[in-house]
Design an enzyme around this catalytic site. Structure first.
Site, PDB file in Angstrom:
ATOM      1  N   TRP A 102       0.837  -1.205   0.000  1.00  0.00           N
ATOM      2  CA  TRP A 102       0.000   0.000   0.000  1.00  0.00           C
ATOM      3  C   TRP A 102       0.867   1.247   0.000  1.00  0.00           C
ATOM      4  CZ3 TRP A 102      -4.309  -1.238  -1.886  1.00  0.00           C
ATOM      5  CH2 TRP A 102      -4.961  -2.419  -1.533  1.00  0.00           C
ATOM      6  N   ASP A 169      -1.406   6.809   6.369  1.00  0.00           N
ATOM      7  CA  ASP A 169      -2.450   5.878   5.941  1.00  0.00           C
ATOM      8  C   ASP A 169      -2.697   4.929   7.106  1.00  0.00           C
ATOM      9  OD1 ASP A 169      -3.994   3.859   4.903  1.00  0.00           O
ATOM     10  OD2 ASP A 169      -2.671   3.386   3.213  1.00  0.00           O
ATOM     11  N   LYS A 193     -11.776  -1.735   6.963  1.00  0.00           N
ATOM     12  CA  LYS A 193     -10.904  -2.547   7.799  1.00  0.00           C
ATOM     13  C   LYS A 193     -11.315  -2.477   9.278  1.00  0.00           C
ATOM     14  CE  LYS A 193      -8.179  -3.386   4.180  1.00  0.00           C
ATOM     15  NZ  LYS A 193      -7.420  -2.284   3.644  1.00  0.00           N
TER      16      LYS A 193
HETATM   17  C1  LIG Z   1      -6.801  -1.855   2.228  1.00  0.00           C
HETATM   18  C2  LIG Z   1      -5.791  -0.801   2.310  1.00  0.00           C
HETATM   19  C3  LIG Z   1      -5.693   0.232   1.353  1.00  0.00           C
HETATM   20  C4  LIG Z   1      -6.599   0.299   0.147  1.00  0.00           C
HETATM   21  O1  LIG Z   1      -7.856   0.724   0.540  1.00  0.00           O
HETATM   22  P1  LIG Z   1      -9.017   0.978  -0.520  1.00  0.00           P
HETATM   23  O2  LIG Z   1     -10.050   1.615   0.353  1.00  0.00           O
HETATM   24  O3  LIG Z   1      -9.411  -0.350  -1.060  1.00  0.00           O
HETATM   25  O4  LIG Z   1      -8.517   1.891  -1.558  1.00  0.00           O
HETATM   26  C5  LIG Z   1      -4.742   1.197   1.530  1.00  0.00           C
HETATM   27  N1  LIG Z   1      -3.898   1.177   2.573  1.00  0.00           N
HETATM   28  C6  LIG Z   1      -3.943   0.198   3.503  1.00  0.00           C
HETATM   29  C7  LIG Z   1      -2.970   0.230   4.640  1.00  0.00           C
HETATM   30  C8  LIG Z   1      -4.877  -0.810   3.393  1.00  0.00           C
HETATM   31  O5  LIG Z   1      -4.937  -1.787   4.325  1.00  0.00           O
END
Ligand SMILES: *Cc1c(COP(=O)(O)O)cnc(C)c1O
Length: 358
Positions: A102, A169, A193
């Site tokens: 990511w 993030d 998540k």
């Molecule tokens: C799942 C995830 C993403 C991607 O998220 P989307 O909402 O599907 O774009 C980005 N960063 C991390 C750390 C993730 O776990």
């Protein structure tokens, strides 16, 4: 029978949240209307959005500190692009820490945008650790990191003091552990998540860092625009926002992040102790960087996989297969996963040991 759901995302949410959101699909607040068929400009939905925004800041301890919470479309992946759009100055540059797939995705978007410095990367060891020795250039517009690496099962336990705006993030560990969130200037997280269903992204931004790029930003990508429109620039994903609000309320009633952190630590300790004790398993992340949310592990002997797989499936466990880039297993222990589910997995691991070695 309800499964023990270890899915990495979209993931388990509290059962009471499922019940309340299902009820709201049929009749929202006794209005005789479904949450899916009312105007997002209605009094009832505006209240949902206002409460969700306020409660997100409240849980993070950021109320009254110059932050705004937004519920936007596009997932964390769109924030990979919105971050440089909103923070990178015309002749400026950005600094990134590369700790997983990511993070690499975020770097790719920033590179397409402007000068991007990768201060450190753990790609050399398939992202099994968090780099510690690096310096962040103080003339960069911002520093970007990923608090929890969902695929590789590593988690940042400390964050650098950079002196420049810090972006994180937090998709897979927001609201799971206590931190000084005021250290960050921009936090984003895809809801699916640890907060709600897919389709909405939480963005928490310190207003004072915006408006400095000197460039024209398309409205849908402009955080200031979303703040001005109170997170309703266009039709928000109403059901995802409502369900996220229910999860945040569940967390608040439980005692907030401090309370869930204790439960999350107990779950992770239970599972990692078994991974370390049981000779048939090996963790894939280095110990000091292990994630409390996503535990990654492999079998010491891959040929036992059919036996183990049959056993955990028979125990009602779902979603334990590792990401294709790591293989093995990944147990995602998000906020809503009960301790009892981890005990079921640990029991299966012990029975498996007896079966294979006994
Ligand atoms: C799942 C995830 C993403 C991607 O998220 P989307 O909402 O599907 O774009 C980005 N960063 C991390 C750390 C993730 O776990």
């Amino acid at each position: 029978m309800k499964k023990h759901n270890y899915s990495a995302g979209p993931c388990i949410l509290p059962q009471e949240v499922f019940q309340k959101s299902a009820a709201a699909i049929l009749d929202f607040n006794g209005s005789g209307l479904s949450i899916l068929e009312i105007s997002h400009r209605s009094k009832d939905f505006i209240a949902v959005m206002e409460q969700a925004r306020a409660l997100a800041l409240d849980l993070l301890g950021l109320t009254g500190k110059g932050y705004q919470a937004l519920f936007l479309h596009g997932g964390a992946s769109l924030e990979f692009l919105m971050t440089p759009y909103n923070l990178m100055t015309k002749a400026g540059k950005a600094a990134y820490l590369e700790t997983g797939t990511w993070a690499a995705g975020a770097i790719k978007e920033a590179k397409a945008f402007g000068e991007t410095v990768v201060v450190a990367s753990s790609k050399d060891q398939n992202f099994s650790y968090i780099p510690k020795d690096y310096t962040v250039p103080t003339d960069a517009d911002y520093f970007h990191c990923t608090s929890n690496n969902t695929i590789f099962g590593t988690q940042m336990k400390t964050f650098p003091n950079t002196g420049i705006p810090m972006v994180c993030d937090m998709s897979s560990d927001i609201f799971s552990r206590q931190m000084d969130f005021s250290k960050f200037d921009l936090i984003y997280a895809g809801a699916q998540k640890n907060m709600g269903p897919a389709g909405v992204t939480l963005v928490v931004v310190k207003e004072s860092i915006l408006g400095k790029t000197g460039r024209q930003i398309p409205n849908m990508l402009n955080l200031q625009q979303h703040i001005e429109k109170e997170s309703m620039y266009n039709t928000p994903p109403v059901f995802a926002v409502y369900t996220s609000l229910l999860t945040l309320q569940w967390l608040k009633n439980l005692g907030g992040i401090a309370a869930i952190e204790q439960i999350n630590n107990a779950k992770a300790e239970l599972l990692y102790n078994e991974i370390d004790r049981n000779p048939l398993f090996k963790g894939t992340a280095v110990n000091e960087d292990r994630s409390v949310m996503n535990a990654t592990f492999v079998l010491a002997d891959e040929s036992h996989a059919p036996v183990f797989d049959e056993m955990w499936k028979a125990a009602g466990i779902s979603g334990l297969t590792g990401h294709r880039s790591v293989g093995g297993y990944r147990a995602s222990m998000y906020n809503a996963l009960p301790l009892e589910s981890v005990q079921v997995l640990v029991d299966v691991m012990r029975e498996f040991e007896q079966k294979v070695s006994g």
